[in-house]
Design a protein around this motif. Structure first.
Motif, short mmCIF file in Angstrom:
data_model
loop_
_atom_site.label_atom_id
_atom_site.label_comp_id
_atom_site.label_asym_id
_atom_site.label_seq_id
_atom_site.Cartn_x
_atom_site.Cartn_y
_atom_site.Cartn_z
N ARG A 1 0.86 -1.20 0.00
CA ARG A 1 0.00 0.00 0.00
C ARG A 1 0.89 1.24 0.00
NH1 ARG A 1 -3.34 -0.67 -2.64
NH2 ARG A 1 -2.31 -2.64 -3.02
N PRO A 2 0.69 2.17 -0.95
CA PRO A 2 1.52 3.38 -0.97
C PRO A 2 1.21 4.27 0.23
CG PRO A 2 -0.04 3.33 -2.83
CD PRO A 2 -0.31 2.12 -2.02
N VAL A 3 2.27 4.86 0.78
CA VAL A 3 2.14 5.67 2.00
C VAL A 3 1.17 6.83 1.81
CG1 VAL A 3 3.37 7.20 3.58
CG2 VAL A 3 4.42 5.08 2.83
N ASP A 4 1.20 7.46 0.63
CA ASP A 4 0.33 8.61 0.42
C ASP A 4 -0.96 8.26 -0.29
OD1 ASP A 4 3.29 10.52 -0.05
OD2 ASP A 4 1.89 10.60 1.64
N GLY A 5 -1.27 6.98 -0.35
CA GLY A 5 -2.51 6.55 -0.97
C GLY A 5 -2.45 6.61 -2.48
N VAL B 1 -16.59 9.59 -2.02
CA VAL B 1 -16.49 9.92 -3.44
C VAL B 1 -15.14 10.51 -3.84
CG1 VAL B 1 -18.92 10.10 -4.06
CG2 VAL B 1 -17.80 12.01 -2.92
N MET B 2 -14.45 11.14 -2.88
CA MET B 2 -13.07 11.60 -3.13
C MET B 2 -12.21 10.79 -2.19
SD MET B 2 -13.76 15.69 -3.42
CE MET B 2 -12.09 16.12 -2.96
N GLY B 3 -11.85 9.60 -2.63
CA GLY B 3 -11.31 8.57 -1.75
C GLY B 3 -10.12 8.93 -0.92
N ASP B 4 -9.27 9.87 -1.37
CA ASP B 4 -8.07 10.16 -0.60
C ASP B 4 -8.18 11.50 0.12
OD1 ASP B 4 -5.91 11.46 -3.24
OD2 ASP B 4 -8.06 11.66 -2.87
N PHE B 5 -9.41 12.03 0.27
CA PHE B 5 -9.62 13.28 0.99
C PHE B 5 -9.11 13.11 2.42
CE2 PHE B 5 -11.25 17.25 2.10
CZ PHE B 5 -12.14 17.17 3.16
N LEU B 6 -8.19 13.99 2.82
CA LEU B 6 -7.58 13.99 4.15
C LEU B 6 -6.71 12.76 4.43
CD1 LEU B 6 -10.34 15.44 6.50
CD2 LEU B 6 -8.50 16.63 5.32
N PHE B 7 -6.43 11.96 3.40
CA PHE B 7 -5.53 10.81 3.57
C PHE B 7 -4.09 11.30 3.47
CE2 PHE B 7 -4.92 6.26 3.62
CZ PHE B 7 -3.66 6.10 3.05
N PRO B 8 -3.13 10.84 4.25
CA PRO B 8 -3.24 9.84 5.31
C PRO B 8 -3.45 10.41 6.72
CG PRO B 8 -0.93 10.24 4.83
CD PRO B 8 -1.72 11.22 4.00
N GLU B 9 -3.64 11.73 6.84
CA GLU B 9 -3.76 12.30 8.19
C GLU B 9 -5.01 11.81 8.92
OE1 GLU B 9 -3.16 14.24 5.53
OE2 GLU B 9 -1.03 14.57 5.87
#
Lengths: 145, 121, 460
Positions: free
Chosen positions: A99-103, C35-43
Motif C-alpha cells: 500500500r503506498p504511503v500517500d494513498g 467519493v473523493m477517496g483520498d480526501f484527508l488521507f493519510p492524516e
C-alpha cells in the motif's frame, strides 16, 4: 380504551414476556455455543491466527472493511478474501505490504501499516481461518463478497 | 347502541379496514371496507371515514401497483436501475400511505373528521 | 422546573449538542471520502473519521440520556436529586475522558493508541463502536455506576412512577450489557455472537425502554393526558419491544457461523420488532389528539410526534426491509444496512433526546416555552434535519439496491470497488443531503439564542 385490558395486565405481560424470552435467549445461547465447534473452524485457530486477530483489531481493519458482513462499507468484504485471492496467503500479504504511503490519488486509499513479515503472516493466517468458518448457505453469495 | 356510538364504531372500523388493506390484509381489507360503507348513512362520521378509506386505497392502488408496474415495464426487469427506482419508490410511498392511514385511524377515535390544519381540536 | 437539582441536566445537554456537531462534521467528511477517496488521507483515514463519528454519536446520546434522567427523575420522584455534586463531577470526568479518547483517535495511529493505553493487558479495542481503549471503557463503567447510583437512590427514596421505573430499568440494562464489551474471545464466531449482546440488546432492547419512557414523560407534560392511560401504553410498548427484540437478536446470527435455526427464529421474531414502534406512533398521535391543553411549547410537541414517526420509519420499516433471512442473504453488509442505521438512530434516539431538550431547556431557563421566533427557528431545524435524513436514507437505499444487484444477486457479479464507482452518484446526492442536515443543525443551535416575542400560556 376498553377497561377489560387493565394497566396491571399490561404490566404482567411485560414482566412475563421479558423474563420468558430472556430465558429463551439464554437457552439458545447455550445451545449455540455448544454447537459452534461444528462450524467455527476453531481447530485451525493457531497461536499465529490469534496473533492475526489481535493485529486485525489493533489496526482497526473493521473501520473500512466488513468481516462476514459486519463492519464498515468503505472497502471490500474480507471474510472470503483468501478464496478471492486464489487461496494464497502470499497474495494477501503482498497487497497489505505494498500500500503506498500517500494513498492512490483520487481513489479510496488504504494506509501503509508498516507490518513486519511475521505480522503479515499472522494477519493472512487469520483471514484464511475466517474463510474456513462454515457460514450458513456458504455466505457470501459469491467470491466478490 | 346510540347513534353516536354506532357512528364512532363505523368510523373507526372504516379507518381500521383501510389500514389493514394497506398492510396485513390487502384486498380482504378493502372488501371489509366496502362492507362497512354499505352499512353507513349519508352525512355521518362513519360515511366520511368509509369514503376517505376507499379514496385512500384507490389512490394507493394506483400509486403502488400501476405506477410500479409501469416502471417495471418501461425499465425492464433485468436492469438494476429499474429495481433501484421501483424498490425505493414502493417502500417510501407505501410507508407514507401507512402513516396517513394510521393518522386517520387515530383521528377516527376522537369522533372528529380530518382538518386542514394538522392538529386542530 | 420544580426542583433546583434538575438544572444539572443543562450541562449534559450542552455537551450533548456540542458533541452532536462534532459527529456531523466528521459525518460529512466521511461522505466526501466516499467519493473523493483520498480526501484527508493519510492524516485522517476513513476508519479514523468513522470511529470519531460513531463514538461521538454514542457518547452524545449517553450525555443526552443522562441529562434527560437528571431532569425527569427528580420531578417524577418528587424529590431533589440524591447527589447533585456527583452528577456534576461525573459530567466533567465523562467529558474529559471522552475528549481525550477522541483526540487519541485523531492524533495517534490506532495501533500506537493501543500500545500507549496498554490494550495488551485486557484487549478490548478494535471492534466496531467499541474502539475505545480499555481504560476508557473502564471509565465509562465507573461513570455509569455513579449515575445509576445517583438516579437509583433518588427513585428508591422518592415516588416510584412507572416512567421512573421503566427508565431506570433501561439505564441499568444499558450498563449491564455494556459489560459484554470487555469480553473479547479469540474465537471470531464467539466474538461476533457476544458483540451483539452489547449492540443489539442496547439499540433494539434496553434503549427502547429509555426512549419510550422519555417520550411518555414529555407527552404527559405537553398534552395533560391522564397518567394512567399513558402508563398502560408504556407497558404494552416495552412488552412488545422485549418480546420481539430478545430472540430477535437472532437476525444478526444468520451468516456468522452460528446454527441454521437462527435463520428461522431471527426472521420471525425480528419481523415483530416494528410493532412497538408502530404502537408508539399510534400512542403519540392519540394522546396529542386527545390533549387537554395546548402547551405553548409547540416545538416540543413537533419533536415528540416526529420521533414516533421517524423511529417507526427508520427502525421499523427500514429494519423490516432487510430483516428476513432470504432477503438479508443478499443485503447483509451493504448500503442497505447504512440506510437503515442512519434513519433508525436519528428517528429513535437522536430525536427523543432533542425532544427532551426542546421541552426542558426553556424550563431550565425560567420560561414555559421558547419565544415565538426561537420556536419557529427550532421547528425549521426540525424539518431541515428530518427531511434531509429521509433523503440520505433514500439515496443510500438506492445505492444499496444497485450494489446488491450488481455485486451479490447478478449471475455475473462485479467486484466491490467497481460497483462503488458505479453508484457514486448516490453518494454525491447523499453528501448534498448531509450538508443540508448540517445547516439544520446549525439553525437548531441558533434557536437557543434567537430573541423574539414571548409566548402566553393559557391554562386549559
Amino acid at each position: 380504551m376498553r377497561e377489560t385490558f387493565t394497566k396491571g395486565m399490561a404490566r404482567n405481560i411485560y414482566y412475563g414476556g421479558a423474563v420468558f424470552f430472556f430465558l429463551v435467549l439464554i437457552g439458545l445461547t447455550v445451545d449455540t455455543v455448544k454447537s459452534l465447534p461444528q462450524t467455527d473452524n476453531s481447530e485451525n485457530m493457531t497461536e499465529l491466527v490469534i496473533e492475526g486477530k489481535r493485529l486485525w483489531e489493533e489496526n482497526n481493519c473493521i473501520g473500512c472493511h466488513t468481516l462476514l458482513g459486519e463492519g464498515a462499507y468503505f472497502a471490500p468484504e474480507l471474510g472470503n478474501v483468501y478464496t478471492r485471492f486464489g487461496e494464497d496467503t502470499e497474495n494477501i500479504k503482498a497487497f497489505i505490504k505494498y500500500r503506498p504511503v500517500d494513498g492512490i490519488p483520487g481513489r479510496r486509499s488504504m494506509p501503509q501499516f508498516n507490518l513486519t513479515e511475521e505480522q503479515l503472516e499472522a494477519l493472512a493466517q487469520f483471514l484464511k481461518y475466517v474463510d474456513g468458518i462454515k457460514t450458513a448457505r456458504n455466505w457470501p453469495p459469491n467470491d466478490q463478497g | 347502541m346510540e347513534t353516536d356510538q354506532l357512528e364512532m364504531k363505523q368510523a373507526s372500523l372504516s379507518a381500521l379496514a383501510s389500514l389493514l388493506n394497506l398492510t396485513a390484509l390487502p384486498v380482504i381489507g378493502f372488501i371489509f371496507l366496502l362492507f362497512v360503507y354499505k352499512q353507513t348513512q349519508p352525512h355521518t362520521l362513519g360515511r366520511y371515514y368509509a369514503v376517505l378509506g376507499i379514496k385512500t386505497n384507490l389512490a394507493a392502488a394506483i400509486a403502488l401497483i400501476i405506477v410500479t408496474g409501469l416502471m417495471l415495464v418501461l425499465g425492464g426487469f433485468q436492469s438494476p436501475w429499474t429495481w433501484v427506482f421501483v424498490i425505493s419508490y414502493f417502500v417510501f410511498v407505501h410507508a407514507l400511505f401507512i402513516l396517513f392511514a394510521t393518522w386517520t385511524l387515530v383521528r377516527s377515535w376522537t369522533g372528529k373528521k380530518l382538518t386542514r390544519t394538522f392538529l386542530s381540536k | 422546573m420544580k426542583y433546583e437539582s434538575q438544572a444539572v441536566a443543562k450541562l449534559y445537554f450542552i455537551a450533548a449538542i456540542a458533541l452532536f456537531v462534532g459527529q456531523i462534521l466528521f459525518g460529512v467528511t466521511m461522505g466526501l471520502q466516499y467519493v473523493m477517496g483520498d480526501f484527508l488521507f493519510p492524516e485522517i483515514p476513513f476508519n479514523v473519521a468513522r470511529m470519531v463519528h460513531t463514538n461521538l454519536l454514542i457518547v452524545w446520546l449517553l450525555f443526552g440520556f443522562m441529562g434527560s434522567a437528571y431532569y425527569l427523575v427528580p420531578e417524577e420522584a418528587e424529590r431533589e436529586l440524591f447527589a447533585p455534586w456527583l452528577a456534576k463531577l461525573m459530567f466533567w470526568i465523562f467529558l474529559v475522558a471522552g475528549a481525550l479518547t477522541i483526540l487519541g483517535y485523531l492524533l495517534v495511529p490506532y495501533a500506537r493508541l493501543a500500545e500507549i493505553t496498554m490494550n495488551d493487558l485486557l484487549p478490548t479495542m478494535g471492534r466496531e463502536f467499541l474502539e475505545q481503549p480499555t481504560i476508557t471503557k473502564i471509565g465509562i463503567v465507573i461513570v455509569a455506576l455513579a449515575f445509576i447510583f445517583n438516579i437509583g437512590m433518588t427513585v428508591l427514596t422518592g415516588r416510584k412512577t412507572v416512567i421512573n421505573l421503566v427508565l431506570l430499568t433501561g439505564l441499568v440494562g444499558l450498563a449491564v450489557f455494556f459489560l459484554f464489551s470487555f469480553y473479547n474471545p479469540d474465537n471470531l464466531v464467539m466474538d461476533k455472537y457476544f458483540w451483539w449482546f452489547v449492540v443489539h440488546l442496547w439499540v433494539e432492547g434496553v434503549w427502547e425502554l429509555i426512549m419510550a419512557s422519555l417520550l411518555a414523560y414529555v407527552l404527559i407534560k405537553v398534552t395533560g393526558v391522564d397518567r394512567e392511560v399513558i402508563e398502560k401504553w408504556l407497558y404494552i410498548i416495552i412488552a412488545m419491544a422485549l418480546i420481539s427484540g430478545l430472540v430477535g437478536t437472532g437476525h444478526h446470527f444468520f451468516w456468522i457461523g452460528t446454527p441454521d435455526y437462527w435463520q428461522w427464529l431471527g426472521s420471525i421474531f425480528s419481523a415483530l420488532e416494528p410493532i412497538p414502534f408502530f404502537m408508539m406512533t399510534l400512542f403519540a398521535f392519540n394522546v396529542v389528539n386527545k390533549r387537554r391543553r395546548d402547551h405553548p411549547n409547540k416545538a416540543a410537541v413537533l419533536w415528540a410526534l416526529g420521533t414516533a414517526v421517524m423511529a417507526f420509519l427508520g427502525a421499523g420499516v427500514w429494519g423490516f426491509l432487510h430483516t428476513l433471512a432470504p432477503v438479508n442473504y443478499y443485503t447483509h453488509g451493504t448500503q442497505i444496512t447504512a440506510a437503515h442505521g442512519h434513519m433508525a438512530f436519528y428517528g429513535a434516539y437522536v430525536m427523543v433526546v432533542l425532544t427532551m431538550i426542546s421541552y426542558s431547556m426553556p424550563l431550565m431557563r425560567g420560561q414555559k416555552a421558547g419565544n415565538i421566533k426561537a420556536q419557529v427557528v427550532e421547528m425549521w431545524s426540525f424539518w431541515l434535519m428530518t427531511v434531509s435524513m429521509v433523503f440520505i436514507t433514500l439515496f443510500l437505499t438506492g445505492a444499496g439496491i444497485a450494489q446488491v444487484y450488481l455485486q451479490r444477486y447478478s449471475d455475473d457479479p462485479l467486484p466491490f470497488m467497481v460497483v462503488q464507482e458505479k453508484i457514486a452518484i448516490f453518494y454525491w446526492l447523499r453528501e448534498a443531503a448531509g450538508l443540508i442536515f448540517l445547516i439544520g443543525l446549525i439553525l437548531y443551535i441558533y434557536s437557543f439564542f434567537a430573541k423574539g416575542k414571548e409566548v402566553e400560556f393559557a391554562e386549559a
